[in-house]
Design an enzyme around this catalytic site. Structure first.
Site, PDB file in Angstrom:
ATOM      1  N   LYS A 160       0.842  -1.186   0.000  1.00 38.55           N
ATOM      2  CA  LYS A 160       0.000   0.000   0.000  1.00 38.55           C
ATOM      3  C   LYS A 160       0.883   1.243   0.000  1.00 38.55           C
ATOM      4  O   LYS A 160       1.828   1.347   0.778  1.00 38.55           O
ATOM      5  CB  LYS A 160      -0.906  -0.010   1.237  1.00 38.55           C
ATOM      6  CG  LYS A 160      -2.114   0.901   1.144  1.00 38.55           C
ATOM      7  CD  LYS A 160      -3.085   0.633   2.286  1.00 38.55           C
ATOM      8  CE  LYS A 160      -4.336   1.494   2.164  1.00 38.55           C
ATOM      9  NZ  LYS A 160      -5.312   1.224   3.233  1.00 38.55           N
ATOM     10  N   GLU A 182     -18.747  -5.531  10.879  1.00 43.90           N
ATOM     11  CA  GLU A 182     -19.705  -4.792  11.695  1.00 43.90           C
ATOM     12  C   GLU A 182     -20.673  -5.701  12.430  1.00 43.90           C
ATOM     13  O   GLU A 182     -21.049  -5.428  13.582  1.00 43.90           O
ATOM     14  CB  GLU A 182     -20.482  -3.807  10.818  1.00 43.90           C
ATOM     15  CG  GLU A 182     -19.648  -2.667  10.257  1.00 43.90           C
ATOM     16  CD  GLU A 182     -18.949  -3.013   8.958  1.00 43.90           C
ATOM     17  OE1 GLU A 182     -18.278  -2.127   8.389  1.00 43.90           O
ATOM     18  OE2 GLU A 182     -19.069  -4.179   8.507  1.00 43.90           O
ATOM     19  N   ARG A 221     -25.002  -2.223   8.143  1.00 44.91           N
ATOM     20  CA  ARG A 221     -24.562  -3.591   7.844  1.00 44.91           C
ATOM     21  C   ARG A 221     -24.817  -4.545   9.011  1.00 44.91           C
ATOM     22  O   ARG A 221     -24.689  -5.760   8.846  1.00 44.91           O
ATOM     23  CB  ARG A 221     -23.075  -3.571   7.490  1.00 44.91           C
ATOM     24  CG  ARG A 221     -22.759  -2.777   6.233  1.00 44.91           C
ATOM     25  CD  ARG A 221     -21.283  -2.447   6.113  1.00 44.91           C
ATOM     26  NE  ARG A 221     -20.433  -3.606   5.983  1.00 44.91           N
ATOM     27  CZ  ARG A 221     -20.049  -4.128   4.815  1.00 44.91           C
ATOM     28  NH1 ARG A 221     -20.462  -3.600   3.684  1.00 44.91           N
ATOM     29  NH2 ARG A 221     -19.249  -5.172   4.784  1.00 44.91           N
TER      30      ARG A 221
END
Length: 631
Positions: free
Chosen positions: A288, A374, A402
């Site tokens: 990343k 979640e 969610r």
């Protein structure tokens, strides 16, 4: 600023077809140009940054090998899709991303035929790509029988969600052509992801290996003992050399890990895989922030920066006039944990965004980052509450959607004392429709046992969070992104009277404005101008019925104002009280209209919803002035 000849190869790419016309040996140079263009462009306007830098070579290889848009390429979560947008005809618009009428922050079906699925929340790519593959199979792949391929690119933490594994489990049980690419950017390229590993991956993806494996299976299946020995031997070989046994057990052919920054190696690998039948799983290791040293060193900080000085690696930050609500929460959480050892904080992969960095350092034993999960975050909190703890779930409003079933079934039904700190409630700006937190009041208000609070300022936010932890059941405090009106939080914490609003201004005009949360500050000046009564309702549930009835008795007309969907929201709660008690009087409801609000600045969002200062004044004036004249 780059000159006209800075990107000679990239200048030739208007579509993936142009990309596929390039000689393979020019791809590394093109990758360097694409990475340079991303650094130059995002530095000027901000946006999701580090993830896209890490997927440059992967994006090039996918569009080079696959016949997009005929072949379906589904991105997950979308943070990594800036290179994809550049290569699919949107390079000249990239500087508009996240801005009003500009490019969407994530892939969007109505923006490009290359965006095959709209994303914004994570972990959806495998399910969506599998659905597309099944649909083409059922339809007989009319456009080009048997040739269309389907690819899901999942990464940036999205594999931590249960949805991804549910889709993998289903895909492995089907005879459907699907490639799942795991963009693994959480680990550096270590020794096991070198020449030997890449060699094994190429062998395992090749036609010869695949043919021998399938032929051998057909023969060995006639000899059960030998077949079982061969099957176990293959699994153990992959388990020793590769971390892919789990995916193999789920029915996917695992290939990898491979170097995600070797674009030519990726192209050759994908060419092999494209001809394989059935579900495939390619494990690609990337870094990343690749190619930009500050982002490589701190990819979290550079995940979604604002404008920055690309040469110095310095992010330009707007000078805030006061504490953000996120900072108020973070300070409260630390203060609360000091005084109450039962406080446990949970985040679904949003430590920095939710203001929990300091808490995680000071109270590591009572801090849990569960990843992008979640549902698990909410039920974990329920379990903690069952055993006497006081869990605080810090979560963005749009992400709580969610875990709605868990909120109802695991928390509210059992009336467990879980505090939900709902950040980014209301309109959030550049991240657009997928992240607007404009439904929480509506979907929470229908659930029994849940207390819902909306602070009008920073101090009220602190006191509401404290109040929530004292209740015997679940409570939610929803607060917006950014700073408030500038009220300094009081160190001492005091519980608010449950379900009671307060009159901020007692007007004499006959008009009362019942404001929730951010709308109190937004309407203060207008209430003064109109000599209207202004009420900070504070609680959405339980709603202050006595105060509503008092206001209805003393005023000719009411206005409700909220930064939430009108359907089922706080204003609807006021109307229900009026109806239940037989009141008939004019009521103007102000809130988010029944449509999705697109990306742009927060002021753009407010204007689009009719909640900016000028529009609020016009709407209330049109509603009130005729009645005032009649009086």
């Amino acid at each position: 600023m780059a000159g006209p000849d800075t990107y000679p190869l990239l200048d030739r790419i208007a579509s993936p077809a142009d990309l596929r016309a390039l000689p393979e040996q020019e791809l590394p140079a093109l990758a360097a140009e694409l990475r340079g263009f991303l650094i130059e462009t995002v530095s000027q306007m901000g946006g999701h940054f580090a993830a896209g830098l890490g997927t440059v070579e992967l994006t090039l290889a996918l569009h080079y090998v696959y016949d997009t848009p005929l072949d379906r390429l589904v991105w997950d979560v979308g943070h990594q899709a800036y290179p994809h947008k550049v290569l699919t005809g949107r390079r000249e618009q990239l500087h508009t991303i996240k801005q009003k009428d500009g490019l969407a922050p994530f892939p969007a079906r109505d923006e490009s035929e290359y965006d095959t699925f709209g994303v914004g929340h994570s972990s959806t790519s495998i399910s969506a790509a599998l659905g597309m593959a099944i649909a083409d199979q059922l339809a007989g792949d009319r456009q080009r029988p048997g040739a269309r391929r389907h690819v899901a690119v999942i990464g940036d933490g999205a594999m931590t969600a249960g949805l991804a594994f549910e889709a993998l489990n289903h895909a492995g049980s089907l005879d459907v052509d699907l490639l799942v690419v795991l963009n693994d950017n959480d680990m550096s390229i270590s020794e096991n992801v070198g020449a030997l590993s890449n060699y094994f991956a190429r062998v395992l993806s090749g036609r010869l290996y695949a043919g021998l494996k399938e032929g051998g299976k057909r023969i060995l299946r006639r000899m059960p003992a030998a077949w079982e020995l061969a099957r176990r031997s293959e699994e153990h070989m992959k388990g020793m050399v590769l971390p892919g046994t789990m995916f193999e057990e789920m029915g996917l052919n695992y290939i990898g890990p491979v170097d995600g920054h070797d674009v030519i190696g990726l192209v050759r690998m994908l060419r092999n895989i494209r001809h394989l039948r059935g579900p495939q799983f390619l494990h690609v290791v990337t870094k990343k922030g690749k190619g930009y040293a500050p982002a490589e060193a701190d990819p979290i900080k550079w995940h979604g920066p604002g404008p920055f000085d690309a040469d110095k690696g310095l992010i330009f930050k707007d000078i805030a006039s006061g504490l953000s609500y996120t900072q108020v929460f973070g300070q409260w959480l630390c203060d609360m944990a000091e005084r109450d050892p039962r406080i446990v904080a949970i985040t679904p992969a949003m430590r920095e965004g939710s203001g929990m960095v300091e808490y995680s350092r000071r109270f590591p034993a009572r801090y849990f980052d569960v990843g992008i999960a979640e549902q698990h975050a909410v039920t974990l909190a329920a379990g903690l509450a069952c055993e006497g703890m006081r869990p605080v779930v810090a979560i963005y409003s749009s992400f709580l959607q969610r875990a709605y079933d868990q909120l109802i079934h695991d928390v509210a039904l059992q009336n467990l004392p879980v505090t939900f700190a709902l950040d980014r409630a209301g309109l959030v700006g550049g991240d657009g429709a997928t992240h607007q937190g404009v439904f929480d009041l509506s979907f929470l208000r229908t659930v029994p046992n849940v207390t819902i609070m909306a602070p009008a300022d920073e101090n009220e936010c602190r006191q509401m969070l404290y109040t929530a932890t004292l209740l015997d059941g679940p409570a939610a405090v929803r607060y917006p992104r950014g700073t408030g009106p500038g009220v300094q939080p009081v160190t001492e914490m005091t519980a608010l009277p449950l379900g009671r609003g307060i009159i901020c201004r007692d007007g004499r005009s006959g008009l009362a404005i019942l404001a929730f949360g951010t709308m109190v500050a937004a309407l203060t000046a207008l209430a003064e101008k109109l000599d209207a009564t202004l009420v900070n309702m504070r609680f959405v549930k339980p709603i202050d019925e006595d105060l509503i009835r008092l206001l209805a008795d003393r005023h000719e007309s009411l206005v409700t104002a909220e930064e939430n969907a009108l359907a089922g929201g706080a204003g609807a709660a006021v109307l229900e009280v009026l109806s239940a008690h037989g009141y008939v009087l004019p009521v103007l409801q102000l809130g988010i209209p029944d449509r999705f609000i697109a990306h742009g600045s927060r002021s753009d969002n407010l204007a689009a919803a009719g909640l900016d200062a000028a529009t609020l004044a016009q709407r209330i004036d049109r509603f009130w002035q005729p009645r005032q004249r009649r009086a």
